[in-house]
Design an enzyme around this catalytic site. Structure first.
Site, PDB file in Angstrom:
ATOM      1  N   SER A   1       4.599   2.457   7.941  1.00 53.93           N
ATOM      2  CA  SER A   1       4.193   1.420   7.030  1.00 53.93           C
ATOM      3  C   SER A   1       5.510   0.895   6.380  1.00 53.93           C
ATOM      4  O   SER A   1       6.157   1.692   5.529  1.00 53.93           O
ATOM      5  CB  SER A   1       3.099   1.669   6.047  1.00 53.93           C
TER       6      SER A   1
ATOM      7  N   HIS B   1       0.866  -1.307   0.028  1.00 52.30           N
ATOM      8  CA  HIS B   1      -0.110  -0.033   0.125  1.00 52.30           C
ATOM      9  C   HIS B   1       0.864   1.366   0.058  1.00 52.30           C
ATOM     10  O   HIS B   1       0.261   2.472  -0.231  1.00 52.30           O
ATOM     11  CB  HIS B   1      -0.883   0.065   1.158  1.00 52.30           C
TER      12      HIS B   1
ATOM     13  N   ASP C   1       0.050  -7.608   1.529  1.00 51.57           N
ATOM     14  CA  ASP C   1       0.432  -6.200   1.626  1.00 51.57           C
ATOM     15  C   ASP C   1       1.841  -6.094   1.673  1.00 51.57           C
ATOM     16  O   ASP C   1       2.547  -5.270   2.434  1.00 51.57           O
ATOM     17  CB  ASP C   1      -0.319  -5.680   2.795  1.00 51.57           C
TER      18      ASP C   1
END
Length: 509
Positions: free
Chosen positions: A253, A149, A179
Site C-alpha cells: 500500500s 490508510h 486515500d
C-alpha cells in the site's frame, strides 16, 4: 563402426568412406538418412530464441526512490499494581512481595493466554508499530507519497531507504477521500525521486512494474500488465482505479506502479483477495488524480474541492427513455440542497447534468470527479437536459463540506383511510396529509414497481416533472407519456427526506 580387417578390400574402402561421411555430417550438424545405398544429408531444424524482455534497467533506476514506511502510534497501557489479579487471588494480604510472586506465577501457562489467565506487564506509555506500507519520493528535497490508510492512525513515522538507512518523517497532510498522504523527510543531500506519468496514455495491456514492501520484506519488484481502466470498487466518491495484475500484497500500500519509462502511472491502494493474498487483481490510484491531490497537500496540508450542492443518481436506459434522452449518459439530479450553489443557479430535481465546461458527464462518479477537480468559487458552465431540451447555467462552485450532511428522519406522513389503486403500476396510493404528492400504501410484489424498490411509505411527488396531488394527476401523466410515444414514466420518490427517481414502464397501461 567396426570393420573386419580380413574383409574384402573394396568393401572395406566403401565402408570407410560411409563412416567418414557420417562423422562429417555429425560434426557440422547434419543427419545422415539412408535411402538405398547412398546416405542423404538432411538439415537439422534450428529456431532463434526470442528476445526476453527485462525490467532490470527500469528497476535499477527507480528503486532508490521507493521506500518502506513504518508507522507508530501511542497506546494506552495499564500499570499492574496487583488490583487486577483474578478472583482466586483477590483476597491476598496487602503484601507487595506476595503479590509480586503471584503476578509472576500466573505468567506461566499457555503463551497465548489460553489457560484463562490474563497477563499484565508494567509498561510506560510507549509507541509501537501499528502499520507498515510503502511510499516513493516525488521531490529531491524529501517529499514522498503514500496511502492515507497507512499513516492515518500514526503519531510517528520512519522511512526506510533502499539502502536500509532509516530516517524520521513528518506528516504533511492526508486526503481520506482519495486515500493519499504526503510525508516529508529532512536529510542532508538530495533524494532520488520519480515523476508522475500521463496516465491518459496508459492502455489496457501495457507492461507495468510494482515496487514496494510486501509483508515487510522491502525492496520487492513484481511485473504485470494493466488489466482494466476506470474501475469503481465503492471505495469512495472519486473511484477511477487502474486495475493491474502485478502481484500486490499487504505492505505494498502506497507503493508506486511504473511504466517502462520509469514514470509512476498509479499508486497501489487496494486488492481483491478472497484469500488475503494476491490473486492478480490490484487497484491503483491514477497518476492524474494523485498529482493534483499531492500538489494541494504539499501547499497547505489540505485539499480544497468544488461543491455543486446536489444529490445525483445514475441515468438508466428506462430513465433516459422517459425523459427523451438518446443515451443513458449523465447524472440525474434527485434533489438540490437549499443552501447549495446548484439551486442558487437554478438547478432543480429532475434535471440531467450532461456536461461541465464542455466536458461530457458519463455518470454520477464522473460528475463528482469533474466538480471536485475545481477550486471553490470557480464559475463553471453546467449543461442540463430539462423538459426535452438542453440548456446551460453558470454556477459559482462552493466549498465541499468536511462531512456529509445528514438527513433528518421525520415521521412518515400518516395515510388517510381512503386509498386508490394504480393497477397498471401495481401500486395502492393515497393523498398525502400536506397535499403534496401521494403516499404509497401497498405494492404488488409481482409488479415493476416492486422490482425497482418502491416501498409502502414512499411519497410520489411528481411524474415526468409534473407535480401530482392525486391518482388523477398520475393517470394523466401516464396518458401524456403514451401519446408522446414514450415507454416509461419518470416518478420522483421521496423517502426519509431524500429524493430519487424511478422509471416505470407504461406499455401495459
Amino acid at each position: 563402426m567396426n570393420i573386419a580387417p580380413n574383409s574384402n578390400p573394396r568393401t572395406r574402402k566403401r565402408l570407410l568412406a560411409a563412416a567418414a561421411s557420417v562423422a562429417i555430417a555429425g560434426a557440422i550438424g547434419f543427419g545422415a538418412v539412408a535411402t538405398g545405398t547412398a546416405p542423404v544429408l538432411a538439415e537439422a531444424v534450428r529456431v532463434e530464441a526470442p528476445q526476453v524482455p527485462s525490467f532490470a534497467d527500469v528497476v535499477e533506476r527507480v528503486s532508490p526512490a521507493v521506500v518502506s514506511v513504518r508507522v507508530k502510534a501511542k497506546i494506552e497501557t495499564t500499570a499492574d499494581d496487583g488490583s487486577d489479579l483474578p478472583d482466586a487471588f483477590g483476597n491476598l494480604p496487602d503484601d507487595p512481595q506476595l503479590r509480586r510472586f503471584f503476578r509472576e506465577f500466573r505468567g506461566f501457562g499457555d503463551q497465548d493466554g489460553r489457560d484463562g489467565m490474563r497477563r499484565f506487564e508494567r509498561r510506560d506509555r510507549q509507541p509501537r508499530p501499528v502499520a507498515q506500507g510503502s511510499g516513493f519520493f516525488i521531490s529531491e528535497d524529501g517529499y514522498l507519497v503514500t496511502n492515507n490508510h497507512v499513516v492515518g492512525d500514526g503519531s510517528s513515522f520512519t522511512v526506510v531507504m533502499h539502502d536500509g538507512k532509516e530516517l524520521d518523517a513528518k506528516l504533511v497532510g492526508t486526503d481520506p477521500r482519495t486515500d493519499l498522504a504526503v510525508l516529508k523527510v529532512e536529510g542532508d543531500g538530495k533524494f532520488t525521486y520519480v515523476d508522475f506519468a500521463d496516465d491518459s496514455k496508459v492502455r489496457v495491456g501495457d507492461w507495468v512494474v510494482a515496487v514496494g514492501n510486501p509483508f515487510g520484506l522491502g525492496g520487492t519488484v513484481t511485473a504485470g500488465i494493466v488489466s482494466a481502466r476506470g474501475r469503481d470498487i465503492g471505495a469512495g466518491p472519486y473511484d477511477d482505479f487502474i486495475q493491474i495484475d502485478a502481484s500486490v500484497n499487504r505492505g505494498n500500500s502506497g507503493g508506486p506502479t511504473f511504466n517502462l519509462n520509469g514514470q509512476v502511472v498509479g499508486i497501489n491502494t487496494a486488492i481483491f483477495s478472497p484469500s488475503g493474498g494476491s490473486v492478480g487483481i490490484a487497484f491503483d490510484i491514477p497518476a492524474s488524480t494523485a498529482k493534483q491531490v499531492v500538489q494541494d497537500l504539499m501547499k497547505d496540508g489540505t485539499v480544497q474541492r468544488g461543491w455543486l450542492g446536489v444529490e445525483i443518481q445514475p441515468v438508466t436506459s428506462e430513465i433516459a427513455e422517459s425523459l427523451g434522452l438518446k443515451s443513458d449518459k449523465g447524472a440525474l439530479v434527485s434533489s438540490a440542497q437549499e443552501d447549495g450553489p446548484g439551486k442558487k443557479a437554478g438547478i432543480t430535481a429532475g434535471d440531467v447534468i450532461t456536461q461541465v465546461d464542455g466536458k461530457d458527464v458519463a455518470s454520477p462518479k464522473e460528475l463528482a470527479r469533474l466538480i471536485g477537480a475545481y477550486q471553490p468559487g470557480k464559475p463553471v458552465d453546467v449543461t442540463l437536459w430539462r423538459d426535452g431540451t438542453s440548456e446551460t447555467v453558470k454556477v459559482d462552485l462552493g466549498k465541499l463540506p468536511s462531512s456529509d450532511k445528514q438527513a433528518s428522519a421525520d415521521q412518515q406522513p400518516s395515510a388517510p383511510a381512503k386509498a386508490d389503486t394504480l393497477a397498471d403500476l401495481g401500486l395502492t396510493v393515497t393523498r398525502s396529509d400536506d397535499g403534496k404528492g401521494v403516499v404509497v400504501t401497498d405494492v404488488d410484489p409481482d409488479s415493476d414497481a416492486a422490482d425497482r424498490g418502491i416501498q409502502p411509505g414512499d411519497v410520489i411527488t411528481s411524474v415526468n416533472s409534473t407535480e401530482v396531488n392525486g391518482t388523477d394527476d398520475v393517470a394523466k401523466a401516464m396518458a401524456d407519456a403514451v401519446k408522446s410515444g414514450r415507454k416509461a414514466v419518470l416518478m420522483q420518490i421521496t423517502r426519509d427526506d431524500s429524493n430519487r427517481f424511478v422509471a416505470l414502464p407504461v406499455a401495459k397501461g
